[in-house]
Design a protein around this motif. Structure first.
Motif, short mmCIF file in Angstrom:
data_model
loop_
_atom_site.label_atom_id
_atom_site.label_comp_id
_atom_site.label_asym_id
_atom_site.label_seq_id
_atom_site.Cartn_x
_atom_site.Cartn_y
_atom_site.Cartn_z
N SER A 34 11.46 47.84 -3.44
CA SER A 34 11.27 47.46 -2.04
C SER A 34 12.65 47.35 -1.38
O SER A 34 13.58 46.77 -1.95
N TYR A 35 12.77 47.93 -0.21
CA TYR A 35 14.03 47.98 0.51
C TYR A 35 13.73 48.12 2.00
O TYR A 35 12.59 48.39 2.40
N GLU A 74 15.58 44.55 -1.48
CA GLU A 74 15.07 43.20 -1.28
C GLU A 74 15.78 42.20 -2.20
O GLU A 74 15.99 41.06 -1.84
N LYS A 75 16.16 42.65 -3.41
CA LYS A 75 16.87 41.80 -4.36
C LYS A 75 18.33 41.57 -3.95
O LYS A 75 19.01 40.76 -4.55
N GLY A 76 18.80 42.34 -3.02
CA GLY A 76 20.21 42.31 -2.64
C GLY A 76 20.87 43.60 -3.11
O GLY A 76 20.39 44.26 -4.01
N GLY A 77 21.94 43.94 -2.50
CA GLY A 77 22.63 45.17 -2.83
C GLY A 77 22.36 46.23 -1.77
O GLY A 77 21.24 46.35 -1.28
N GLN A 78 23.40 46.95 -1.43
CA GLN A 78 23.30 47.98 -0.39
C GLN A 78 23.69 49.33 -0.95
O GLN A 78 24.51 49.43 -1.86
N GLY A 79 23.09 50.37 -0.38
CA GLY A 79 23.41 51.73 -0.75
C GLY A 79 23.72 52.54 0.49
O GLY A 79 23.13 52.32 1.55
N TYR A 80 24.64 53.47 0.37
CA TYR A 80 25.09 54.28 1.49
C TYR A 80 24.96 55.76 1.12
O TYR A 80 25.03 56.11 -0.05
N LEU A 96 19.14 54.91 -1.25
CA LEU A 96 18.34 54.05 -2.12
C LEU A 96 18.81 54.15 -3.57
O LEU A 96 18.99 53.14 -4.26
N ILE A 97 19.03 55.36 -4.04
CA ILE A 97 19.47 55.56 -5.42
C ILE A 97 20.86 54.96 -5.63
O ILE A 97 21.14 54.35 -6.66
N ASP A 98 21.74 55.09 -4.62
CA ASP A 98 23.06 54.48 -4.71
C ASP A 98 22.94 52.97 -4.87
O ASP A 98 23.62 52.37 -5.71
N ALA A 99 22.07 52.35 -4.10
CA ALA A 99 21.87 50.90 -4.22
C ALA A 99 21.35 50.52 -5.60
O ALA A 99 21.81 49.55 -6.21
#
Length: 147
Positions: A34-35, A74-80, A96-99
């Motif tokens: 979830s994101y 949702e757990k935290g962490g960002q992807g670019y 999403l995969i980066d995160a």
């Protein structure tokens, strides 16, 4: 934690992967994290510059279409992600995969079952292209006539 070089490598593999191959490998993992999008995929232009002989004065080569996206788990962490072209779904999936690759719980799984197979496919494509080019290579040489 992952090093900057490792992240550069997986970002390169993701950005250069054909979208169909990336989706195929992603769907095989059956992950549903979830994101939400911090920055929805956007299409824009980047100006390309070049140099004659890699050392000369800069000149504008042209413009290139790029798509960027930023997601937060949702757990935290960002992807670019930044990809060439206009595929918004591809940019969002890469972000999403980066995160997920930055999360210790999913890092090894994604690295082994997504990044490594895609990197191997890309390396094989480069090898085939190089052998195709080498087959049509012509060596020019000069004969010196002596007196």
């Amino acid at each position: 934690m992952q090093t900057l070089q490792q992240r550069k490598r997986w970002m390169s593999v993701l950005a250069h992967s054909p979208p169909a191959q990336l989706r195929e490998h992603w769907q095989a993992l059956n992950l549903r994290p979830s994101y939400h999008c911090l920055r929805a995929p956007e299409i824009g232009l980047a100006r390309l510059q070049g140099r004659m002989g890699a050392t000369g004065r800069r000149f504008v080569l042209g413009d290139m279409t790029v798509t960027r996206a930023v997601v937060q788990l949702e757990k935290g962490g960002q992807g670019y992600s930044y990809i060439s072209g206009r595929d918004k779904d591809h940019a969002e999936l890469c972000a999403l995969i980066d995160a997920l690759l930055q999360q210790p719980s999913s890092h090894e799984l994604l690295l082994q079952r997504l990044i490594e197979p895609l990197a191997a496919l890309q390396q094989e494509q480069r090898r085939l292209r190089a052998s195709s080019v080498a087959a049509s290579r012509v060596d020019f040489f000069t004969l010196v006539r002596g007196d």
